[in-house]
Write a protein that holds these residues in place. Structure first.
Motif, PDB file in Angstrom:
ATOM      1  N   LEU A 153       0.832  -1.204   0.000  1.00 18.57           N
ATOM      2  CA  LEU A 153       0.000   0.000   0.000  1.00 18.57           C
ATOM      3  C   LEU A 153       0.867   1.254   0.000  1.00 18.57           C
ATOM      4  CD1 LEU A 153      -2.635   1.560   0.238  1.00 18.57           C
ATOM      5  CD2 LEU A 153      -2.748   0.975   2.651  1.00 18.57           C
ATOM      6  N   LYS A 154       1.904   1.241   0.835  1.00 23.47           N
ATOM      7  CA  LYS A 154       2.810   2.407   0.898  1.00 23.47           C
ATOM      8  C   LYS A 154       3.431   2.670  -0.468  1.00 23.47           C
ATOM      9  CE  LYS A 154       4.011   1.844   5.776  1.00 23.47           C
ATOM     10  NZ  LYS A 154       4.989   1.261   6.699  1.00 23.47           N
ATOM     11  N   LYS A 155       3.836   1.586  -1.153  1.00 23.12           N
ATOM     12  CA  LYS A 155       4.428   1.718  -2.494  1.00 23.12           C
ATOM     13  C   LYS A 155       3.420   2.347  -3.459  1.00 23.12           C
ATOM     14  CE  LYS A 155       7.045  -2.418  -2.635  1.00 23.12           C
ATOM     15  NZ  LYS A 155       7.035  -3.715  -3.295  1.00 23.12           N
ATOM     16  N   ASN A 156       2.190   1.799  -3.444  1.00 18.61           N
ATOM     17  CA  ASN A 156       1.150   2.275  -4.372  1.00 18.61           C
ATOM     18  C   ASN A 156       0.811   3.740  -4.145  1.00 18.61           C
ATOM     19  OD1 ASN A 156       1.105  -0.297  -5.324  1.00 18.61           O
ATOM     20  ND2 ASN A 156      -0.906  -0.842  -4.500  1.00 18.61           N
ATOM     21  N   LEU A 157       0.853   4.165  -2.882  1.00 19.66           N
ATOM     22  CA  LEU A 157       0.510   5.563  -2.563  1.00 19.66           C
ATOM     23  C   LEU A 157       1.533   6.531  -3.134  1.00 19.66           C
ATOM     24  CD1 LEU A 157      -0.759   5.205   1.115  1.00 19.66           C
ATOM     25  CD2 LEU A 157      -2.070   6.166  -0.782  1.00 19.66           C
ATOM     26  N   LYS A 158       2.804   6.111  -3.170  1.00 17.58           N
ATOM     27  CA  LYS A 158       3.866   7.010  -3.637  1.00 17.58           C
ATOM     28  C   LYS A 158       3.642   7.434  -5.088  1.00 17.58           C
ATOM     29  CE  LYS A 158       7.471   5.542  -0.459  1.00 17.58           C
ATOM     30  NZ  LYS A 158       8.539   4.559  -0.249  1.00 17.58           N
ATOM     31  N   ALA A 159       3.240   6.479  -5.924  1.00 20.69           N
ATOM     32  CA  ALA A 159       3.102   6.785  -7.357  1.00 20.69           C
ATOM     33  C   ALA A 159       1.658   7.087  -7.764  1.00 20.69           C
ATOM     34  CB  ALA A 159       3.626   5.596  -8.151  1.00 20.69           C
ATOM     35  N   ALA A 160       0.768   7.295  -6.775  1.00 21.31           N
ATOM     36  CA  ALA A 160      -0.671   7.442  -7.073  1.00 21.31           C
ATOM     37  C   ALA A 160      -0.982   8.663  -7.925  1.00 21.31           C
ATOM     38  CB  ALA A 160      -1.462   7.505  -5.775  1.00 21.31           C
ATOM     39  N   ALA A 161      -0.260   9.742  -7.707  1.00 20.92           N
ATOM     40  CA  ALA A 161      -0.600  11.022  -8.356  1.00 20.92           C
ATOM     41  C   ALA A 161      -0.641  10.919  -9.882  1.00 20.92           C
ATOM     42  CB  ALA A 161       0.396  12.092  -7.920  1.00 20.92           C
ATOM     43  N   GLY A 162       0.181  10.017 -10.429  1.00 20.58           N
ATOM     44  CA  GLY A 162       0.246   9.928 -11.890  1.00 20.58           C
ATOM     45  C   GLY A 162      -0.902   9.144 -12.504  1.00 20.58           C
ATOM     46  N   ARG A 163      -1.718   8.494 -11.685  1.00 18.00           N
ATOM     47  CA  ARG A 163      -2.804   7.659 -12.221  1.00 18.00           C
ATOM     48  C   ARG A 163      -4.160   8.341 -12.009  1.00 18.00           C
ATOM     49  NH1 ARG A 163       0.188   4.087  -9.113  1.00 18.00           N
ATOM     50  NH2 ARG A 163      -1.462   3.877  -7.565  1.00 18.00           N
ATOM     51  N   PRO A 164      -5.137   8.061 -12.901  1.00 16.96           N
ATOM     52  CA  PRO A 164      -6.451   8.728 -12.735  1.00 16.96           C
ATOM     53  C   PRO A 164      -7.157   8.288 -11.456  1.00 16.96           C
ATOM     54  CG  PRO A 164      -6.521   7.069 -14.486  1.00 16.96           C
ATOM     55  CD  PRO A 164      -5.087   7.201 -14.075  1.00 16.96           C
ATOM     56  N   LYS A 165      -7.916   9.213 -10.875  1.00 13.75           N
ATOM     57  CA  LYS A 165      -8.622   8.926  -9.613  1.00 13.75           C
ATOM     58  C   LYS A 165      -9.807   7.999  -9.862  1.00 13.75           C
ATOM     59  CE  LYS A 165      -7.518  12.867  -6.777  1.00 13.75           C
ATOM     60  NZ  LYS A 165      -8.056  13.875  -5.903  1.00 13.75           N
ATOM     61  N   PRO A 166     -10.183   7.210  -8.854  1.00 15.22           N
ATOM     62  CA  PRO A 166     -11.335   6.305  -9.033  1.00 15.22           C
ATOM     63  C   PRO A 166     -12.655   7.071  -8.947  1.00 15.22           C
ATOM     64  CG  PRO A 166     -10.523   6.152  -6.791  1.00 15.22           C
ATOM     65  CD  PRO A 166      -9.594   7.091  -7.510  1.00 15.22           C
ATOM     66  N   TYR A 167     -13.707   6.440  -9.472  1.00 16.70           N
ATOM     67  CA  TYR A 167     -15.054   7.020  -9.374  1.00 16.70           C
ATOM     68  C   TYR A 167     -15.603   6.735  -7.975  1.00 16.70           C
ATOM     69  CZ  TYR A 167     -19.877   8.125 -10.474  1.00 16.70           C
ATOM     70  OH  TYR A 167     -21.130   8.700 -10.477  1.00 16.70           O
TER      71      TYR A 167
END
Length: 1540
Positions: A153-167
């Motif tokens: 989860l910590k890894k996924n949060l770091k690069a989250a900004a570059g991906r589209p937000k969920p509905y």
């Protein structure tokens, strides 16, 4: 010897008594051994009660939801150590920390109903769409990337900004924290209460609290229990089937009845007992024998038909029986009488009716008819005065209503309003929040250029108000000499738009449109200004000059001339005005008119002042009858159309007012308009916004100390509000004990200029004769220190140490900017105290004041009002306005508007009621504020009715509430022998166990009944709480149980479910359409399943306003976008789709629908109104109805959906109704060319059947079709009524005999008149939904009755030329002459209606679906059905009468006679040529159908034997018959109960 004789008699009597008891007991044992049980399961697996409880609590707000989650975060550890009952009690106990006792009772009911199971399963379905990672009991999705551990989860949060937000969905649970748009969104899918959940929850909650992410929780059960749960909230009916064959011999019936009636007959014998002799030998047992005899008569003859004279008074007799019972048993008795009426009817005929009761009922009925339109026999239910429509409402919606009412009732109870006072406050009329507010246009600043009532140009028009009601052609504007319509234009004469608007006004003026036109010119308001340099000022002065010297119409026409001189794109200049003046009025002194010292300058400032006071937006702006026009409506090109439409709409308003007597000849029309509730002194969108939020003042916090800031911050929201409300001090304008209707809290930092201005405006308004008191809360913009809070502490000190009046004056002085300057220069606050104020006590309190309570206030502003530091807001009687923008100001005029709106909505009326309670001063004002906040925040309901009965001693059942507790006031009006009574009595019984009720039930009986009022047994499945077994495990669940049933009648089982449920029988070895208890041993059990929840909608084309006929929608999920599809009807643009709990995407079907149309807007969905993909979340058992608006693509405007091009490739593969994977495999997939050829040459055969007998006929019909054709065949069966056994065997038969099949399903739309009898419903399905049951690619369909034998290739019928008609039917035969007397169509109505045409039979027909849809035949048939079906005597053979009745509008092609031969109507000679043989009923011989089949059709027995052998082979030769598919005794004797 005598002693011995006596002993013998005694022994004999004892024997008889024992015999009586034994026989009665035996009767009950036997009766109880047979019965019927029906249960209904959900399609989805059982959802954990803990999660359902969380959803219940979540409805009271996210704060409570997360508090509950925190409390139960690892609760499932108790699951294994405890019994199921103990664990359930633990869940309820934990929930009880956040709920009142009443809400806990409602929670128990909700859990019993499984009302929140769809909400839990919806999240489960959304999770499955991710899809979940394998071997992962909980996971987190961060912008599409999934993590099973906090490390990932910590890894996924770091690069989250570059991906589209969920509905995110509307019903998502968002953790309370910072709501910044740039934060990553983490969605946790987990089961609350598990260890894994807690690990993730701890991690995410901490980071969400720190403002590092947005945390969303969705329920996810990694391993759902396979067990499905039983549902409740529905009815089950066992209807007595009408059959042409009597079940009981007439003579026996007659004898039994005479025996029962003749007590004195010595030889009367009942069931072998000679009661005459028994009475003679045992005179002291006469009464017991009489009772025993009566019991035997009733038990042997309980279903014998009653005579007409015995029926007449049954309703009153039932009422008499109910009224004579102990009151707490009355509901139970009503339930028994109504639900088991067919077997109770005879016993009711002997009940005497009290004449007093009859008289009272009639008197009450007259009152109800006059005041509420409720007639004898009608049913109505009122909860706290709210009308609960029994046709629309079900237990789920009633639970919602009761829960909504609980909030208000508990609130009032907490505020000390109890008993009958509660009803008075609830029934206070609340003015609806208006959609459009109007300004008062009776203002001197408006220059009216015409007056319809006084100007000579209108003198020929009639002036009577009644002229409004005179009939005119549609669209004609009535010319009446009254100022009905007024237009006021606020203009800056120098703006470009003003030119066009003035010219438009001239157009209306010249064409004598009945519109009064006024102008408000908004120009420079400086004292000294030169008209030669300022065009606006010059314009005003010239206007005033012409108006004074000539008249106003001359001034208006001069303005037109002036504007005509302005070039397009230019604006009015001072030179143009000056030049016009010199040219038009050469003798006038231009300097005196236009110069700095103009003599014509009086009214110039008035327009600007009025404009500022109104609070209107940017110029130009118009008012129609005081209502501001929108910016887009002010476009001169649009305005003409807008005004004409408004005139037409407003005419309707005036017509209604005249008709209702509100507007009469002597009333001034403008005054009448300006006294409407929507007229306000000022327009301020913030104040007038209909979307309003309120504080909850109903809490009574244990501690009201805000001096302990850390303690205050741990309270829940309600308590925080309660503390502030208790500790608040107010500015008041006098020392009198006044009751103020409005309480305003100003939230601001008075250390800032904008904060001071806001408070001063409120105080200024307060001093100008208002009904407002003002309190102030500090929201500091910087760090809270002694210095930064000095001003606020000074105000607070004055409120604590001095009287109101002194405090008010001191505050107004202290807040002046010059005094603020003095303070900055070093002046001490005590130097600004007013004369007479106590300096010592003031200084002492100020200097010792701690800052802790200010920290609590600051926390209140941030946590409750959601304000940032220093933001301003206002709270008016609990209504939150704000936060305000930087430049947003509220003037004293705005506070005046706020007071007017607050008082007129409900506060004024509440204030009146509070005064009547004898309360005064602070206590009263406080109560007004708290009650107003409570009632205004409650969901808007229709007006509450007060139901009163003139007399209630003999006809009204009264059940009093428990004392000293809050109660629901429930009034039920019902005839005890109606379907409504069958439903209402158990519903009221359960409600009485759940909530405290004051119940009145008025028995609204019908007189002079001519037929049996109820022809069915009924059970309503509803329980007040979850039930457990003796060993504390969960019981199987609620089900309908019919015991002590008479065995003679033939019964059919019907499920009566909420509107949006689609249910089907999934397991039963019995024929549920023909239940004959004489022929079964034990209990007939039936299992049903809630297969689908219905998504319904209405679709319209925005361009035409018409439904787009033939438009197709698809419904699916992201992993499978095409799961269901449907076609839009022309009737109301209606469509329906089958769904289940979850998030669904609605799209236009690929192909012509998507090519021609696009979705433009939608309502009732879960996605933004302009989103192309329509997302719909189904998360409850309630109906979901959406509206979709579509439009053709610009390049497809002339294309038609139903044109020849409809046969686009791919439609045939549509999953139009319900393809199972098995069915897909049967259909097979070949090469493209092969597939295409097959599609072009398929015989589509449609049929319906219900019950094992007709399914047996259906299989034989199918075999006869297949044996006579080489063309591929596809059968279409109506799924709604097929038995589980037929659905089990049909795939095997399809495989063996090489045909395709599809089960189609359509729920009868709620707006189409409902049929109640199963047979008539099936007939309706044969004819009413042909256009929407099949995909558009099916060109022709042939309907073949189940009991028909085909002797030819039906390809011939499919290819027959219908000569332009949409369908072809065979006329009834005329050749069998002995049946002439039975041919009803040759006389009366049918003879005259049909003329030279023939009456056609509906056993076989072919439909050209393309033509059928093109001429809207389905919509026409439904329209005619709707009109005729209201009359119970019309359409007696619905499927046949309807097309014959519509023969002039929807043509029928008469098929050659040989296409349908039936022995009843056709002679034997014509049989040789017969292409199909139908087993019609014979009204003359009434021959059983099975016997007729074997006799009339030689090959029938061969087919029958082949099918039997086939079914045995399917069974695998195990010696046991296929589940539920033998030909049981009931079917062998099926001949006795044929009714088709």
């Amino acid at each position: 010897m005598a002693a011995a004789s006596q002993t013998g008699d005694l022994t004999m009597r004892t024997v008889i008594q024992l015999l009586l008891l034994l026989l009665l007991a035996l009767h009950h044992v036997n009766a109880a051994s047979k019965g019927v049980e029906a249960s209904l399961k959900a399609k989805w697996p059982m959802t954990p009660l803990l999660l359902e409880t969380s959803e219940f609590i979540g409805e009271d707000g996210e704060e409570k939801f997360w508090q509950f989650v925190e409390t139960v975060k690892e609760l499932t550890v108790y699951k294994n150590g405890e019994s199921v009952r103990s664990y359930y009690n633990l869940i309820v106990k934990k929930a009880g920390q956040f709920l009142t006792d009443l809400q806990v009772s409602l929670l128990r009911l909700a859990l019993s109903l499984r009302a929140y199971s769809p909400a839990v399963h919806a999240f489960q379905q959304i999770a499955s769409d991710e899809p979940p990672p394998e071997a992962c009991s909980a996971f987190v999705s961060v912008h599409g990337q999934l993590a099973c551990s906090t490390k990932d989860l910590k890894k996924n949060l770091k690069a989250a900004a570059g991906r589209p937000k969920p509905y995110l969905y509307k019903n998502d649970h968002k953790f309370p924290g910072v709501n910044s748009t740039d934060l990553p969104v983490a969605i946790l899918y987990a089961e609350i209460g598990t260890k894994k959940f807690n690990t993730f929850h701890k991690f995410l909650a901490e980071r969400a609290g720190d403002g590092k992410l947005i945390y969303v929780l969705r329920h996810f059960i990694a391993e759902p229990k396979p067990r499905k749960m039983l549902l409740s909230g529905y009815g089950v009916e066992l209807a007595i089937k009408s059959t042409e064959y009597k079940a009981v011999d007439d003579t026996q019936v007659r004898e039994a009845k005479s025996a029962a009636d003749s007590d004195d007959d010595d030889n009367d014998e009942v069931q072998g007992f000679l009661f005459g002799k028994l009475k003679k030998s045992n005179p002291d047992l006469k009464e017991q024998l009489k009772e025993f005899k009566k019991h035997l008569v009733e038990s042997s003859n309980d279903m014998a038909p009653l005579k007409v004279w015995e029926l007449q008074d049954l309703s009153f007799q039932a009422a008499a029986r109910i009224m004579s019972a102990p009151k707490f048993d009355s509901l139970k008795l009503m339930q028994d009488l109504s639900q088991n009426f067919p077997s109770k009817a005879r016993s009711l005929t002997r009940v005497a009716v009290n004449q007093e009761m009859r008289k009272e009922i009639e008197e009450n009925q007259k009152r109800l008819g006059d005041t509420m339109g409720i007639h004898p026999g009608d049913a109505a239910l009122f909860i706290n005065g709210l009308h609960i429509d029994l046709d629309v409402h079900n237990p789920f919606s009633i639970l919602d209503t009761i829960r909504g009412e609980a909030r208000v009732l508990e609130g009032l109870h907490n505020l000390g309003i109890k008993g009958d006072q509660v009803g008075k406050f609830l029934r206070l009329p609340k003015n609806a929040v208006e959609d459009s507010y109007a300004l008062d246009i009776r203002h001197s600043a408006i220059a009216w250029i015409n007056d319809i009532e006084r100007d000579s140009m209108y003198q020929t028009w009639p002036s009577g108000i009644q002229e409004l009601l005179r009939a005119t052609f549609p669209g004609v504007i009535r010319q009446i000499r009254r100022n009905f319509f007024s237009l006021v234009l606020f203009l800056d004469p120098t703006q470009e738009d003003s030119t066009e608007l003035v010219k438009l006004a001239e157009l209306f003026y010249k064409h004598k449109i009945p519109l009064r036109i006024g102008f408000v010119f908004v120009v420079n308001t400086d004292d000294k200004v030169d008209g030669f340099s300022d065009a606006g000022v010059a314009f005003c002065r010239l206007w005033n000059y012409i108006e004074e010297e000539y008249d106003i119409s001359q001034a208006f026409l001069s303005t037109i001339s002036m504007y005509n001189k302005v070039d397009v794109g230019e604006t009015l200049s001072a030179e143009t005005v000056s030049a016009y003046l010199k040219r038009k009025f050469p003798k006038a002194n231009a300097a005196k008119i236009l110069g700095v010292d103009s003599a014509y300058d009086e009214k110039r400032r008035a327009g600007g002042v009025f404009y500022k006071k109104t609070g209107l937006g940017s110029l130009p702006v118009g008012l129609f009858n005081g209502v501001p026009l929108k910016d887009e409506e002010m476009d001169p090109e649009e305005l003409e159309t807008v005004l004409l439409q408004r005139i037409m709409d407003t005419t309707n308003f005036f017509q209604r007012a005249v008709f209702m007597g509100q507007l009469s000849e002597g009333v001034d029309v403008v005054d009448f308009l300006m006294e409407q509730p929507n007229v306000v002194p000022r327009i301020n969108p913030l104040i007038l916004n209909p979307d309003r939020k309120y504080l909850d003042f109903t809490a009574s916090p244990v501690s009201d100390d805000w001096g302990d800031a850390p303690m205050y911050s741990y309270m829940d929201t309600k308590d925080k509000v309660g503390v502030v409300q208790k500790r608040m001090k107010y500015f008041a304008k006098s020392e009198e004990e006044l009751v103020e209707g409005v309480t305003v809290w100003v939230i601001a930092d008075v250390g800032t200029a904008s904060g001071r201005r806001l408070l001063l405006s409120a105080l200024k308004h307060m001093t100008s004769g208002s009904s407002t008191r003002v309190g102030v809360i500090n929201n500091p913009s910087g760090k809270l220190t002694d210095e930064s809070s000095l001003l606020y502490r000074a105000l607070w000190t004055s409120l604590l140490t001095h009287r109101s009046k002194e405090t008010l004056s001191f505050a107004q002085k202290l807040l002046k900017e010059e005094n603020i300057l003095l303070l900055h220069q070093g002046t001490k606050i005590k130097e600004l105290l007013l004369p007479g104020m106590d300096e010592d006590s003031f200084s002492k309190r100020l200097n010792t004041m701690e800052l802790d309570f200010l920290r609590s206030q600051q926390h209140f502003c941030q946590a409750v009002l959601k304000l940032s530091a220093g933001q301003r807001a206002v709270v008016s009687n609990g209504r939150i306005l704000g936060p305000f923008e930087e430049e947003e100001e509220l003037s004293a005029d705005d506070f005046h508007l706020l007071e007017k709106i607050t008082l007129s909505t409900s506060a004024e009326k509440i204030k009146g009621k509070v005064k009547q309670m004898g309360l005064k001063g602070e206590i009263a004002s406080e109560l007004v504020m708290r009650v107003d906040a409570l009632l205004a925040a409650a969901p808007k309901t229709e007006a509450r009715k007060e139901v009163k009965f003139p007399r209630d001693k003999h006809s009204v059942v009264h059940l009093p509430p428990r004392e000293d507790e809050l109660f629901y006031d429930v009034v039920a009006i019902v005839d005890p022998l109606t379907r409504e009574a069958q439903k209402l009595s158990p519903l009221l019984s359960v409600l009485g166990q759940v909530v405290n009720m004051k119940l009145q039930v008025f028995l609204n009986c019908r007189a002079k009944l001519s037929e049996m009022p109820l022809k069915s047994f009924y059970r309503y499945v509803l329980q007040p709480d979850v039930t457990f077994l003796g060993n504390d495990s969960l019981s199987a669940g609620p089900m309908a149980r019919f015991t002590d049933m008479p065995e003679s009648p033939l019964l059919t089982l019907n499920m009566i479910t909420p509107e949006s449920w689609m249910v089907e029988a999934v397991r039963s070895p019995y024929d549920l359409d023909n239940i004959h208890l004489q022929e079964v041993s034990g209990v007939v059990s039936a299992e049903y399943e809630l297969e689908h929840l219905l998504l319904e909608g209405h679709c319209f084309d925005l361009s035409t306003g018409q439904p787009p006929r033939g438009l197709q929608f698809t419904l699916g999920m992201s992993q499978d976008p095409l799961m269901q599809d449907t076609i839009v009807m022309a009737n109301l643009g209606y469509f329906q789709l089958k769904a289940n709990p979850g998030a669904w995407t609605l799209r236009l079907r690929k192909g012509r629908s998507e090519d021609i149309y696009q979705i433009l807007a939608h309502d009732g969905t879960d996605s933004p109104a302009d989103a192309g993909d329509v997302i719909v979340v189904l998360s409850s058992f309630h109906s979901k109805i959406i509206k979709v608006r579509v439009q053709k693509h610009p390049d497809k405007l002339h294309e038609d959906l139903l044109s020849e091009a409809t046969e686009s490739k791919g439609l045939w593969d549509s999953l139009t109704s319900m393809w199972s994977s098995l069915e897909k495999s049967i259909a097979g997939v070949g090469s493209e060319d092969g597939e295409k050829k097959k599609k072009e040459d398929v015989l589509n055969i449609f049929s319906v059947a219900s019950g094992h007998l007709y399914e047996r006929f259906l299989r034989i019909m199918m075999l006869s079709v297949l044996q006579h054709t080489q063309t591929p065949v596809k059968f279409w069966f109506l799924k709604n009524y097929l038995s589980p056994s037929f659905k089990e065997t049909i795939p095997h038969m399809a495989k063996a005999y090489g045909f395709q099949y599809e089960l189609v399903q359509y729920k009868w739309p709620r707006w189409l008149h409902q049929q109640t009898e199963k047979q008539r419903i099936i007939w309706g399905y044969k004819i009413l939904f042909l256009d929407v049951l099949f995909p558009l690619a099916v060109n022709k369909i042939i309907f073949v009755d189940a009991d028909q034998i085909v002797r030819t290739d039906l390809k011939e019928l499919r290819d027959l030329d219908l000569e332009g008609a949409p369908y072809g039917y065979t006329p009834f035969c005329d050749s069998r002459k002995e049946m002439e007397g039975y041919r009803f169509w040759k006389t009366g109505y049918w003879a005259s209606h049909l003329g030279h045409r023939k009456y056609h039979i509906s056993a076989l027909y072919v439909v050209d679906l393309k033509k059928f849809r093109k001429i809207a035949a389905g919509d026409r048939l439904r329209g005619q059905y709707q009109a005729l079906s209201q009359d119970p005597n019309s359409l007696s053979n619905l499927d046949q009468d309807l097309p014959n009745n519509m023969i002039h509008q929807v043509a029928i092609k008469s098929l050659p006679q040989e296409w349908l031969w039936c022995e009843t109507w056709c002679d034997d000679v014509s049989k040789k040529a017969a292409k199909t043989i139908d087993l019609c009923n014979n009204p003359k011989t009434k021959e059983p159908k099975l016997a007729a089949a074997a006799r009339i059709v030689p090959e029938w027995t061969k087919y029958d034997t082949e099918i039997k052998h086939f079914l045995q082979r399917v069974d695998g030769g195990k010696g046991q018959q296929l589940h539920g598919q033998t030909v049981p005794a009931t079917e062998n004797r099926g001949s006795q109960r044929d009714e088709l």
